[in-house]
Design an enzyme around this catalytic site. Structure first.
Site, mmCIF file in Angstrom:
data_model
loop_
_atom_site.group_PDB
_atom_site.id
_atom_site.type_symbol
_atom_site.label_atom_id
_atom_site.label_comp_id
_atom_site.label_asym_id
_atom_site.label_seq_id
_atom_site.Cartn_x
_atom_site.Cartn_y
_atom_site.Cartn_z
ATOM 1 N N ARG A 80 0.858 -1.263 -0.218
ATOM 2 C CA ARG A 80 -0.289 -0.429 -0.184
ATOM 3 C C ARG A 80 0.330 0.988 0.150
ATOM 4 O O ARG A 80 0.262 2.361 0.168
ATOM 5 C CB ARG A 80 -0.864 0.051 0.934
ATOM 6 C CG ARG A 80 -2.326 -1.115 0.702
ATOM 7 C CD ARG A 80 -3.221 -1.456 2.365
ATOM 8 N NE ARG A 80 -3.429 -0.179 2.726
ATOM 9 C CZ ARG A 80 -3.867 0.142 3.648
ATOM 10 N NH1 ARG A 80 -3.171 -0.405 4.861
ATOM 11 N NH2 ARG A 80 -4.296 1.773 3.844
ATOM 12 N N ASN B 133 -4.034 -6.324 20.371
ATOM 13 C CA ASN B 133 -2.646 -6.693 20.573
ATOM 14 C C ASN B 133 -2.008 -6.174 19.323
ATOM 15 O O ASN B 133 -2.216 -5.344 17.501
ATOM 16 C CB ASN B 133 -3.088 -8.207 19.290
ATOM 17 C CG ASN B 133 -1.424 -9.115 19.132
ATOM 18 O OD1 ASN B 133 0.045 -8.449 20.012
ATOM 19 N ND2 ASN B 133 -1.501 -9.793 18.164
ATOM 20 N N TYR C 41 28.857 31.765 -1.161
ATOM 21 C CA TYR C 41 28.874 30.427 -0.902
ATOM 22 C C TYR C 41 30.551 30.423 0.403
ATOM 23 O O TYR C 41 31.431 30.919 -0.320
ATOM 24 C CB TYR C 41 28.945 29.835 -2.177
ATOM 25 C CG TYR C 41 29.625 28.631 -1.375
ATOM 26 C CD1 TYR C 41 28.433 27.213 -1.257
ATOM 27 C CD2 TYR C 41 30.764 28.172 -2.376
ATOM 28 C CE1 TYR C 41 28.716 26.007 -0.983
ATOM 29 C CE2 TYR C 41 30.275 26.824 -2.271
ATOM 30 C CZ TYR C 41 30.185 25.950 -1.594
ATOM 31 O OH TYR C 41 30.483 24.546 -1.223
ATOM 32 N N TYR D 152 35.649 23.910 -5.786
ATOM 33 C CA TYR D 152 35.069 22.537 -6.882
ATOM 34 C C TYR D 152 36.342 23.221 -7.983
ATOM 35 O O TYR D 152 36.180 24.232 -8.494
ATOM 36 C CB TYR D 152 34.457 22.805 -6.757
ATOM 37 C CG TYR D 152 34.044 20.818 -7.881
ATOM 38 C CD1 TYR D 152 34.744 20.045 -7.584
ATOM 39 C CD2 TYR D 152 32.831 21.069 -8.645
ATOM 40 C CE1 TYR D 152 34.522 18.532 -7.926
ATOM 41 C CE2 TYR D 152 32.533 19.926 -9.121
ATOM 42 C CZ TYR D 152 33.000 18.657 -9.320
ATOM 43 O OH TYR D 152 32.903 17.386 -9.479
#
Ligand code: UD1
Length: 452
Positions: A15, A170, A349, A370
């Protein structure tokens, strides 16, 4: 007493309508399975066994991520909860102690409840966890009690009309002596409405042997399981509501609590203020008196006392802010240590960097970390002034009390107290602007008349 947890997580979760195994769907940033394992870990189990089936490799990876000593066993065919527990028979051969059966898709169970089950085990051989349902529902096994004794569990499908009216139901959890449990499970039949080997047959079989069987009661809310995306969203909402309330009670100000989203491990000190629409991913710690302003997103970071973050800031993993730091709007910090009193107030940044104390980072500054293949480090010292729109091409370092001119592209280290400038020199050409404007206006006029 030694404890072995057996966590059932083999169900397909049809489901959920998902490629991801059900138990790996997250609540508050952690898979359902981790919530179950965390609760179980409070019992300090000697063994933790996870029974997996569908996409077992993914379930195994998640289980080991939480606890590298966890054992993941395969249940190739899902023939019922009793059959699932039976998969641990070999692994637990010779184990002396208690088996505690948990479900991997039940995230709200409290450790105290498990402790109550273990306490009840001192005087009983089998202890089942039950709860009173507010409304009779066409699901859940019913606990048929005879005083304190749990006579049997009947699954809804197999129950008589009278048994179906029982409110004591239960949860599915059970604590039992290991030897007795595996003895009884060997005798399970699948002669029932579902044709499955039910773990719920264990109490009746135990009674037949003269063993002592009882049930411990918990709140219905603790037993809430997740079967569908709707359940998942509902469980998330409940988790968030509880976590927000706990923070408010701990002395944290949440200006608009319903708009703040927390992770399972978010830790926020007293007298911190969290403004509206702040999202905390996993691994965030905020010290007392810090302020997180509106629309900020934080994960895997630490914010110290007196520090101000946002509005609209993003702190990514490894961002460590010392005291009295200011991180302003549209600033992203990743894997960077920011020294006391340093300010990065606008549109910047800062990634893979160390910034000293008392430094000011001008608007639009970028650490170019980078090179397309590898990440490189930027070091900026104490009391530095980085001019607006400086590009710091890493690896690079700027010494203490140094300065960079606005718009500079810094590719070489800057010594202490130096001014680094790297931009084309400005020349002013008198009257040229005026001439240019006139020329452009004429051009536009010509285009308009040509079009008519
Ligand atoms: C079970 C109980 C029911 C209880 C209810 C509470 C049984 C027979 N019934 O029913 O009395 O009221 O939980 O939610 O135990 N699983 C496996 N392998 C299997 C079957 C199940 O690992 O072969 C796992 C599922 O992934 C799930 C858990 O066991 O985590 C419960 O299974 P499920 O089929 O949902 O049991 P219920 O029908 O809810």
């Amino acid at each position: 007493m030694s404890i072995a947890l057996v966590i059932l997580a083999a169900g397909k979760g049809t489901r959920m309508n998902s490629d991801l195994p059900k138990v790996l769907h997250p609540i508050a940033g952690a898979p359902l399975l981790h919530h179950a394992m965390r609760t179980g870990a409070a019992l300090e189990p000697e063994r933790t066994i996870v029974v997996a089936g569908h996409q077992a490799d993914q379930v195994q990876a998640a289980a080991l991520e939480f606890d590298h000593t966890a054992e993941v066993l395969m249940q190739t065919e899902q023939l019922g909860t009793g059959h699932a527990v039976d998969q641990a028979r070999e692994a637990l051969k010779g184990f002396k102690g208690d088996v505690v059966v948990l479900f991997g898709d039940t995230p709200f169970l409290k450790p105290e409840t498990l402790e109550r089950m273990i306490a009840a085990r001192r005087h009983h051989d089998v202890v089942v966890l039950g709860f009173d349902i507010a409304q009779v529902q066409p699901r859940y096994g019913r606990l048929v009690m005879d005083g304190d004794r749990l006579a049997k569990i009947v699954e809804y499908k197999d129950a008589t009309e009278e048994e179906r009216q029982i409110r004591f139901t239960n949860s599915g959890l059970m604590a039992c002596d290991a030897t007795l449990l595996f003895d009884l499970i060997a005798n399970l039949s699948n002669n029932n409405a579902s044709g499955e080997y039910y773990l719920t047959e264990v109490p009746e079989l135990a009674n037949a042997r003269g063993a002592k069987v009882t049930a411990v009661k918990c709140d219905e809310a603790e037993t809430l399981g997740v079967d569908s995306r709707k359940d998942l969203a509902g469980a998330e909402a409940i988790y968030q509501k509880n976590a927000r309330t706990a923070l408010l009670e701990d002395g944290v100000t949440l200006t608009a609590p319903d708009t703040v989203f927390l992770s399972f491990d978010t830790a926020i000190g007293r007298d911190a203020t969290i403004e509206p629409n702040v999202v905390f991913g996993p691994g965030v710690t905020i010290e007392s008196g810090a302020t997180i302003r509106a629309f900020s997103h934080l994960e895997g970071c630490h914010v110290s006392r007196g520090t101000m973050v946002g509005p609209y800031a993003r702190l990514r993993p490894g961002a460590e802010l010392s005291e009295d730091v200011h991180i302003g709007n549209f600033v992203e910090i990743k894997n960077a240590q920011i020294g006391t009193g340093t300010k990065v107030n606008h549109l910047s940044y800062i990634g893979d960097a160390t910034l000293g104390a008392g430094t000011n980072i001008g608007a639009g500054t970028i650490t170019c970390n980078y090179d397309g293949v590898m990440k490189h480090h930027t070091h900026i010292g104490d009391n530095v002034f980085i001019g607006s729109n400086t590009m710091l091409v890493a690896p690079v370092s700027v010494g203490n009390e140094a300065m960079t001119g606005s718009g500079s592209v810094i590719t070489k280290n800057v010594p202490d107290t130096a001014l680094a400038l790297s931009r084309a020199e400005q020349t002013n050409k008198p009257g040229v602007a005026l001439k240019l404007f006139e020329m452009l206006k004429k051009k536009k006029q010509k285009l308009i008349s040509g079009a008519k």
